[in-house]
Enzyme design. Structure first.
Site, PDB file in Angstrom:
ATOM      1  N   GLU A  16      57.532  19.167 -75.281  1.00 45.93           N
ATOM      2  CA  GLU A  16      58.694  18.291 -75.466  1.00 45.93           C
ATOM      3  C   GLU A  16      59.940  19.034 -74.979  1.00 45.93           C
ATOM      4  O   GLU A  16      60.115  20.212 -75.284  1.00 45.93           O
ATOM      5  CB  GLU A  16      58.889  17.923 -76.940  1.00 45.93           C
ATOM      6  CG  GLU A  16      60.126  17.041 -77.134  1.00 45.93           C
ATOM      7  CD  GLU A  16      60.450  16.746 -78.595  1.00 45.93           C
ATOM      8  OE1 GLU A  16      59.758  15.913 -79.190  1.00 45.93           O
ATOM      9  OE2 GLU A  16      61.406  17.372 -79.113  1.00 45.93           O
ATOM     10  N   TYR A  48      65.139  11.206 -76.534  1.00 46.42           N
ATOM     11  CA  TYR A  48      66.162  10.188 -76.298  1.00 46.42           C
ATOM     12  C   TYR A  48      67.219  10.373 -77.382  1.00 46.42           C
ATOM     13  O   TYR A  48      66.901  10.302 -78.573  1.00 46.42           O
ATOM     14  CB  TYR A  48      65.494   8.828 -76.440  1.00 46.42           C
ATOM     15  CG  TYR A  48      66.320   7.649 -76.032  1.00 46.42           C
ATOM     16  CD1 TYR A  48      66.288   7.192 -74.723  1.00 46.42           C
ATOM     17  CD2 TYR A  48      67.105   6.969 -76.966  1.00 46.42           C
ATOM     18  CE1 TYR A  48      67.027   6.078 -74.345  1.00 46.42           C
ATOM     19  CE2 TYR A  48      67.840   5.861 -76.587  1.00 46.42           C
ATOM     20  CZ  TYR A  48      67.794   5.424 -75.280  1.00 46.42           C
ATOM     21  OH  TYR A  48      68.513   4.331 -74.907  1.00 46.42           O
ATOM     22  N   HIS A  77      60.885   9.182 -74.412  1.00 47.52           N
ATOM     23  CA  HIS A  77      61.108   8.681 -75.773  1.00 47.52           C
ATOM     24  C   HIS A  77      62.126   7.538 -75.692  1.00 47.52           C
ATOM     25  O   HIS A  77      62.990   7.525 -74.815  1.00 47.52           O
ATOM     26  CB  HIS A  77      61.693   9.763 -76.678  1.00 47.52           C
ATOM     27  CG  HIS A  77      60.807  10.974 -76.858  1.00 47.52           C
ATOM     28  ND1 HIS A  77      60.901  11.806 -77.953  1.00 47.52           N
ATOM     29  CD2 HIS A  77      59.807  11.490 -76.096  1.00 47.52           C
ATOM     30  CE1 HIS A  77      60.010  12.790 -77.856  1.00 47.52           C
ATOM     31  NE2 HIS A  77      59.347  12.625 -76.740  1.00 47.52           N
ATOM     32  N   ASP A 109      66.588   7.944 -86.213  1.00 48.86           N
ATOM     33  CA  ASP A 109      67.143   8.196 -87.552  1.00 48.86           C
ATOM     34  C   ASP A 109      68.291   7.235 -87.822  1.00 48.86           C
ATOM     35  O   ASP A 109      69.020   6.860 -86.904  1.00 48.86           O
ATOM     36  CB  ASP A 109      67.627   9.649 -87.654  1.00 48.86           C
ATOM     37  CG  ASP A 109      66.457  10.611 -87.820  1.00 48.86           C
ATOM     38  OD1 ASP A 109      65.480  10.231 -88.508  1.00 48.86           O
ATOM     39  OD2 ASP A 109      66.509  11.702 -87.241  1.00 48.86           O
ATOM     40  N   HIS A 147      56.726  10.523 -93.868  1.00 56.58           N
ATOM     41  CA  HIS A 147      58.111  10.418 -93.405  1.00 56.58           C
ATOM     42  C   HIS A 147      59.037  10.560 -94.612  1.00 56.58           C
ATOM     43  O   HIS A 147      58.697  10.090 -95.703  1.00 56.58           O
ATOM     44  CB  HIS A 147      58.313   9.057 -92.712  1.00 56.58           C
ATOM     45  CG  HIS A 147      59.673   8.874 -92.125  1.00 56.58           C
ATOM     46  ND1 HIS A 147      60.679   8.218 -92.792  1.00 56.58           N
ATOM     47  CD2 HIS A 147      60.203   9.287 -90.948  1.00 56.58           C
ATOM     48  CE1 HIS A 147      61.764   8.221 -92.033  1.00 56.58           C
ATOM     49  NE2 HIS A 147      61.504   8.859 -90.908  1.00 56.58           N
ATOM     50  N   GLN A 174      55.012  14.918 -86.211  1.00 55.61           N
ATOM     51  CA  GLN A 174      56.153  15.739 -86.621  1.00 55.61           C
ATOM     52  C   GLN A 174      55.678  17.187 -86.729  1.00 55.61           C
ATOM     53  O   GLN A 174      54.483  17.432 -86.949  1.00 55.61           O
ATOM     54  CB  GLN A 174      56.594  15.212 -88.002  1.00 55.61           C
ATOM     55  CG  GLN A 174      57.674  15.974 -88.702  1.00 55.61           C
ATOM     56  CD  GLN A 174      58.995  15.815 -87.992  1.00 55.61           C
ATOM     57  OE1 GLN A 174      59.208  16.470 -86.973  1.00 55.61           O
ATOM     58  NE2 GLN A 174      59.847  14.963 -88.508  1.00 55.61           N
TER      59      GLN A 174
END
Ligand code: FAD
Length: 291
Positions: A16, A48, A77, A109, A147, A174
């Site tokens: 990434e 992104y 993303h 988020d 999450h 994650q």
């Protein structure tokens, strides 16, 4: 397409990266890409961000460059919580222009200072929208320890199944530091009928402050072996780097030996660290799983 990569029994290995921030320079990303592509990952994903990026180096532009200049597969993303359908339609057009064929569809988020647009409440809404609108492969995110907003890991996995039913063909996790948590999550996800390839997200801890910030945001649990390492080497950058790389290598070898579908390395645009890791695990990852 990215989901096809998981069919040959090898542990898929990807990186990434993030686009340079608005006050950064476009040259830095080219240097990062030169070095990362030299390590021959199976694909590179490009994040992104809401904060914008340098002109000419937005997510779709970098993803396009990865494919065209470096002949490497890529995933772009895309987040949706602050987007309208028209914004997403525009993003799809940009991806098509840059010849991007794989999208990691995310909610993003929630920023308490920005009122969400309420056209996409969850990543699953974006996934169904993309599947109906274009013929790109669509991946999603998953959370081995749940999450942060979900009440429990079981509730989160129920919601993850909605993402799969909406059309997600592959998941990237994650970051986590406790492989046991990832194995427990895999078992529960498979029991729920989530059968797509799931890549384990690994972040090498080479900077103690950076990792403390990450952990406070994502709530990853910390094995004693890891906390001891931060306590002892956190204030010594060189020692922290060596210890963090060794910890990540140890995690990756254990994951590969346990037959995980793939590893996604959060490189933090640090090719030196990615190289050290690759050099230590290349044969481990290339080894073909026996059925
Ligand atoms: P969702 O899948 O929508 O989940 C969010 C919450 O809602 C969870 O608690 C879930 O249990 C619940 N939920 C999900 N679906 C439903 C449903 N249908 N009904 C009810 N509840 C539901 N952020 C960025 O801004 N840019 C990036 O590039 C980026 N890349 C990332 C890459 C990876 C691999 C990961 C793991 C995260 C990334 N993030 C990125 C962070 C991500 O945007 C946040 O973690 C965000 O809070 C949740 O995104 P999501 O797509 O997982 O959301």
């Amino acid at each position: 397409m990215i989901p096809e990569l998981f069919k040959n029994g090898k542990t898929v290995f990807s990186f990434e990266i993030f686009p340079p921030k608005k006050d950064g320079s476009i040259e830095t990303i080219y240097k990062t890409l030169d070095e990362l592509s030299d390590l021959h990952p199976d694909f590179i994903s490009v994040t992104y961000g809401a904060g914008g990026s340098v002109a000419g180096a937005s997510t779709h532009e970098i993803a396009g460059i990865i494919k065209k200049k470096y002949n490497t597969r890529c995933i772009a993303h895309l987040t949706c919580v602050n987007s309208t359908k028209a914004d997403i339609d525009q993003a799809i057009e940009e991806f098509k222009r840059s010849n991007v064929k794989n999208i990691l569809a995310l909610r993003g988020d929630i920023n308490p200072e920005i009122e969400p647009k309420h056209e996409f409440e969850h990543a699953s809404d974006l996934i169904s929208y993309l599947k109906a609108k274009c013929d790109m492969s669509v991946s999603g995110a998953c959370y081995p320890e749940g999450h942060v907003e979900s009440g429990s890991i079981d509730e989160d996995i129920e919601n993850l199944k909605i993402k799969i039913d909406a059309g997600a063909e592959h998941l990237i996790s994650q970051l986590f530091f406790d492989n046991g948590a990832f194995y427990r999550f895999l078992e529960k996800a498979r029991a729920k009928g989530i059968n797509v390839p799931i890549q384990a997200g690994i972040m090498p801890c080479v900077n103690a402050n950076q990792i403390r910030r990450m952990i406070s945001l994502c709530g990853a649990s910390l094995p004693e072996k890891f906390t001891k390492l931060i306590a002892r080497y956190g204030d010594d950058p060189e020692a922290m780097r060596e210890a963090g790389v060794a910890y990540a290598i140890d995690q990756i070898i254990d994951l590969a030996a346990n037959g995980v579908d793939g590893i996604h390395l959060y490189t933090m645009n640090n090719p030196g660290v990615a190289r050290k890791i690759c050099e230590s695990v290349s044969n481990v990852l290339a080894n073909i799983k026996k059925e």
